[in-house]
Scaffold this active site. Structure first.
Site, mmCIF file in Angstrom:
data_model
loop_
_atom_site.group_PDB
_atom_site.id
_atom_site.type_symbol
_atom_site.label_atom_id
_atom_site.label_comp_id
_atom_site.label_asym_id
_atom_site.label_seq_id
_atom_site.Cartn_x
_atom_site.Cartn_y
_atom_site.Cartn_z
ATOM 1 N N ARG A 72 -63.217 33.020 -50.693
ATOM 2 C CA ARG A 72 -64.312 32.198 -49.941
ATOM 3 C C ARG A 72 -65.598 32.935 -49.866
ATOM 4 O O ARG A 72 -65.482 34.172 -49.412
ATOM 5 C CB ARG A 72 -63.621 31.926 -48.409
ATOM 6 C CG ARG A 72 -62.555 30.761 -48.767
ATOM 7 C CD ARG A 72 -62.088 30.203 -47.361
ATOM 8 N NE ARG A 72 -61.544 31.375 -46.562
ATOM 9 C CZ ARG A 72 -62.179 32.088 -45.342
ATOM 10 N NH1 ARG A 72 -63.480 31.751 -45.245
ATOM 11 N NH2 ARG A 72 -61.410 33.020 -44.930
ATOM 12 N N LYS A 214 -60.558 24.346 -47.811
ATOM 13 C CA LYS A 214 -60.932 24.872 -46.185
ATOM 14 C C LYS A 214 -62.176 23.799 -45.897
ATOM 15 O O LYS A 214 -62.361 23.736 -44.789
ATOM 16 C CB LYS A 214 -61.427 26.420 -46.239
ATOM 17 C CG LYS A 214 -60.282 27.130 -46.562
ATOM 18 C CD LYS A 214 -59.109 26.706 -45.348
ATOM 19 C CE LYS A 214 -57.887 28.008 -45.547
ATOM 20 N NZ LYS A 214 -56.830 27.632 -44.612
ATOM 21 N N HIS A 233 -54.810 26.419 -37.598
ATOM 22 C CA HIS A 233 -54.768 27.180 -38.831
ATOM 23 C C HIS A 233 -53.325 27.930 -38.765
ATOM 24 O O HIS A 233 -53.252 29.003 -38.162
ATOM 25 C CB HIS A 233 -55.522 28.268 -39.092
ATOM 26 C CG HIS A 233 -55.778 29.026 -39.998
ATOM 27 N ND1 HIS A 233 -56.136 30.387 -40.377
ATOM 28 C CD2 HIS A 233 -55.623 28.407 -41.164
ATOM 29 C CE1 HIS A 233 -56.268 30.633 -41.486
ATOM 30 N NE2 HIS A 233 -55.814 29.650 -42.353
ATOM 31 N N SER A 251 -55.149 34.882 -43.558
ATOM 32 C CA SER A 251 -54.814 35.165 -44.820
ATOM 33 C C SER A 251 -54.163 36.610 -44.652
ATOM 34 O O SER A 251 -54.855 37.605 -44.200
ATOM 35 C CB SER A 251 -55.749 34.764 -45.975
ATOM 36 O OG SER A 251 -56.016 33.372 -45.862
ATOM 37 N N LYS A 255 -48.375 34.105 -42.901
ATOM 38 C CA LYS A 255 -47.854 32.790 -42.522
ATOM 39 C C LYS A 255 -47.091 31.982 -43.289
ATOM 40 O O LYS A 255 -46.308 31.411 -43.156
ATOM 41 C CB LYS A 255 -49.265 32.179 -42.434
ATOM 42 C CG LYS A 255 -49.992 31.791 -41.058
ATOM 43 C CD LYS A 255 -51.078 30.944 -40.937
ATOM 44 C CE LYS A 255 -51.874 30.292 -42.370
ATOM 45 N NZ LYS A 255 -52.333 31.233 -42.922
ATOM 46 N N THR A 256 -47.628 32.207 -44.804
ATOM 47 C CA THR A 256 -46.866 31.603 -45.872
ATOM 48 C C THR A 256 -45.448 32.066 -45.979
ATOM 49 O O THR A 256 -44.440 31.322 -46.130
ATOM 50 C CB THR A 256 -47.654 31.312 -47.132
ATOM 51 O OG1 THR A 256 -48.912 30.838 -46.936
ATOM 52 C CG2 THR A 256 -46.860 30.606 -48.280
ATOM 53 N N ASP A 270 -50.175 25.900 -43.738
ATOM 54 C CA ASP A 270 -51.415 26.371 -43.529
ATOM 55 C C ASP A 270 -51.970 25.614 -42.543
ATOM 56 O O ASP A 270 -52.701 26.288 -41.852
ATOM 57 C CB ASP A 270 -52.166 26.443 -44.814
ATOM 58 C CG ASP A 270 -53.418 27.401 -44.442
ATOM 59 O OD1 ASP A 270 -53.232 28.557 -44.125
ATOM 60 O OD2 ASP A 270 -54.538 26.909 -45.292
ATOM 61 N N ARG A 336 -53.611 33.804 -56.072
ATOM 62 C CA ARG A 336 -53.146 32.574 -55.478
ATOM 63 C C ARG A 336 -52.428 31.713 -56.376
ATOM 64 O O ARG A 336 -52.581 31.555 -57.417
ATOM 65 C CB ARG A 336 -54.415 31.713 -54.830
ATOM 66 C CG ARG A 336 -55.262 32.541 -53.931
ATOM 67 C CD ARG A 336 -54.471 32.387 -52.462
ATOM 68 N NE ARG A 336 -55.098 32.940 -51.471
ATOM 69 C CZ ARG A 336 -55.065 33.107 -50.119
ATOM 70 N NH1 ARG A 336 -53.819 32.072 -49.767
ATOM 71 N NH2 ARG A 336 -55.500 33.748 -49.264
#
Length: 554
Positions: A72, A214, A233, A251, A255-256, A270, A336
């Site tokens: 990003r 996003k 988030h 990130s 989390k994932t 997410d 990703r």
């Protein structure tokens, strides 16, 4: 890339089969070469290959390179400042204002840019709870961005639903369009501009697909709190007994990975909302970071990287054998995978859960001083939620090197939060107290010393601690009081060595440990000062004690 050397497009004969009655002329997008409406995955594969946007890898994933931006571009995101919404937005470094005139100039030039070109359209929804679902549309220059939108968002059911689709928000992504930064009043030629009044986002000079995802999340963070819905988030999963858990984190914090637990149903990885109906996923897919992904530690996500329909973005592979190498960081650390949520075997079909019993705030402490797990009071939870401490790991944003950088990202998602942090904190407090959630601080960072000296906490130990917290094994154990932050740390957890639970003991010098811990606490205090005026005194008092006397050990 869209010329195809004047050859026939594979999808030309079915380009309008699922066309909405609300056409592109409503956006002033005219004189196009062709419009490709709501193409399914298989057809988009053909278009991606024909346009040389990517290649098919072993077992079927499509491999693509996003070009100069592999993360990003946070410094190039803007929000249009206009009368109908400006008093609701937390303006500053996160939400940079841009004038309506600048937006209109950029958009007029995009309208000119797309003439004579192909555009792809995907009509979707965001929000699994029907009470808060929003129709969205992604218009893209690249076929693979259309596949990304199809993977990530919720899809209409049937031809009639596509034909009647009227978007409440539209994203227009044109990576090939690069304006003159100085002429258009921008920081660079890259831009992500949201216009809440016109319900539109325009993206240019970046092909990184995370910008699409996003931008929609940012919109939801603006709209839903106005309806008393907590936007988060976070990832979410649910146990066999129906117990929902939330995982907040930036990130690279896990989390994932941690939410994709084979023993628990995955609600989403997410972005979620928490309404009076319970928790619901915003999306229909996952966008997982896959660098050095382990088939043993993350079997569910690993399997998804071997499936047809998955997008592997900036992942290394052999162009001859088409074998993917998830350890290859030659393009970026921020590799990703985008795939539909149902590629995870235990995904919850309706993408919804009840009110959470446990809330986990994930942090990656590169200083190596925070305990691996701590139980927080409500006020401590709000303090750490507003603080949003972690370390940015390599690749997640443009400009990051290999060494992690300390950051305080309020609400564990500052780049996507539109209102003042106190708005989200008040919603969190209300729902925690109303529904009785327990909050934990889970550190997935370093132990035994800071980055470069210590080692990353093993995923096996992290999972053991997390599972013990979620299944109630830590309810009856003895805790010690952390002398710096004041939260409670378990003295024992099955499968976790004692030195992990007492991080000072893992350092070669306990004196050095406490010094580093006090330095981190001081950073917390300095950061929180800018929020203190908008926070209740009991939340301000829930922060760390930084006096020398605090470093007395457990």
């Amino acid at each position: 890339m869209t010329d195809l050397l004047h050859s026939t497009s594979p999808a030309r004969n079915q380009a309008g089969s699922f066309k909405s009655a609300y056409g592109l002329d409503n956006y002033g997008l005219t004189n196009l070469k062709a419009e490709y409406w709501n193409l399914p995955t298989e057809v988009l594969y053909e278009e991606i290959i024909a346009r040389r946007e990517g290649m098919i890898s072993h077992l079927g994933p499509i491999v693509l390179n996003s070009g100069k931006h592999t993360a990003r571009s946070a410094q190039d995101k803007y929000i249009v400042r206009e009368p109908s919404t400006e008093d609701k937005i937390w303006w500053g470094d996160t939400n940079r204002p841009i004038s309506p005139e600048t937006f209109d100039t950029l958009y007029n030039r995009i309208q000119g840019y797309v003439q004579g070109r192909d555009l792809f359209v995907q009509d979707c929804f965001v929000g699994a709870d029907p009470d808060y679902r929003l129709p969205v549309r992604v218009i893209s220059e690249y076929a693979w961005h259309s596949l990304f939108a199809r993977n990530m968002f919720l899809l209409p059911e049937g031809e009639a639903a596509y034909r009647s689709h009227v978007p409440g928000f539209t994203v227009i992504a044109v990576p090939g369009f690069a304006p003159e930064a100085q002429l258009d009043g921008l920081r660079s030629s890259t831009f992500i501009v949201l216009n809440f009044e016109k319900r539109m986002c325009i993206i240019g000079d970046t092909a990184y697909s995370g910008e699409i995802k996003k931008s929609v999340f940012t919109l939801m963070n603006f709209l839903l709190p106005l309806q008393n819905v907590m936007t988060m988030h976070c990832s979410a999963n649910i146990g066999e007994k129906g117990d929902t858990a939330l995982f907040f984190g930036l990130s690279g914090t896990g989390k994932t990975t941690l939410s994709a637990d084979p023993s628990r149903g995955l609600i989403g990885d997410d972005e979620h909302g928490w309404s009076d109906n319970g928790v619901f996923n915003f999306e229909g897919g996952c966008y997982a970071k896959v660098i050095r992904l382990s088939a043993t530690a993350e079997p569910e996500i690993y399997a998804a990287t071997r499936r047809f329909g998955t997008i592997l973005e900036n992942v290394g592979y052999d162009p001859v054998t088409r074998r993917v190498d998830l350890n290859d960081a030659s393009i970026t650390e921020n590799t990703r995978a985008s795939y539909p949520l149902d590629y995870i075997a235990n995904a919850v079909e309706d993408k919804r859960g009840g009110h959470p019993q446990n809330i986990v705030l994930l942090t990656c402490d590169a200083q190596g001083v925070l305990p691996p797990l701590a139980r927080l009071s409500t006020n401590q939870a709000l303090y750490h939620f507003i603080s949003g401490y972690t370390s940015k790991v390599a690749g997640t944003e443009v400009g990051l090197g290999k060494e992690p950088q300390i950051t305080f990202s309020t609400c564990f998602g500052a780049p996507f939060m539109v209102h003042h942090p106190s708005t989200y904190a008040a919603l969190l407090k209300d729902k925690m107290e109303r529904y009785g959630a327990t909050c934990w601080l889970l550190n997935t960072g370093w132990i035994g010393g800071p980055f470069g000296v210590g080692r990353r906490i093993s995923i096996q130990y992290t999972r053991a601690l997390l599972n013990a917290a979620l299944n109630g094994q830590l309810d009856g154990v003895e805790y010690y009081h952390d002398p710096v932050f004041g939260f409670e740390v378990p003295r024992w957890c099955p499968g976790v060595p004692e030195e992990i639970l007492y991080p000072a003991q893992a350092w070669s010098s306990e004196e050095a440990y406490w010094q580093k811990y006090r330095e981190l606490a001081a950073r917390f205090t300095k950061n929180f000062a800018k929020f203190a005026d908008g926070c209740p005194p009991e939340v301000c008092a829930a922060g760390p004690v930084v006096e020398e006397s605090a470093a007395s050990g457990a």
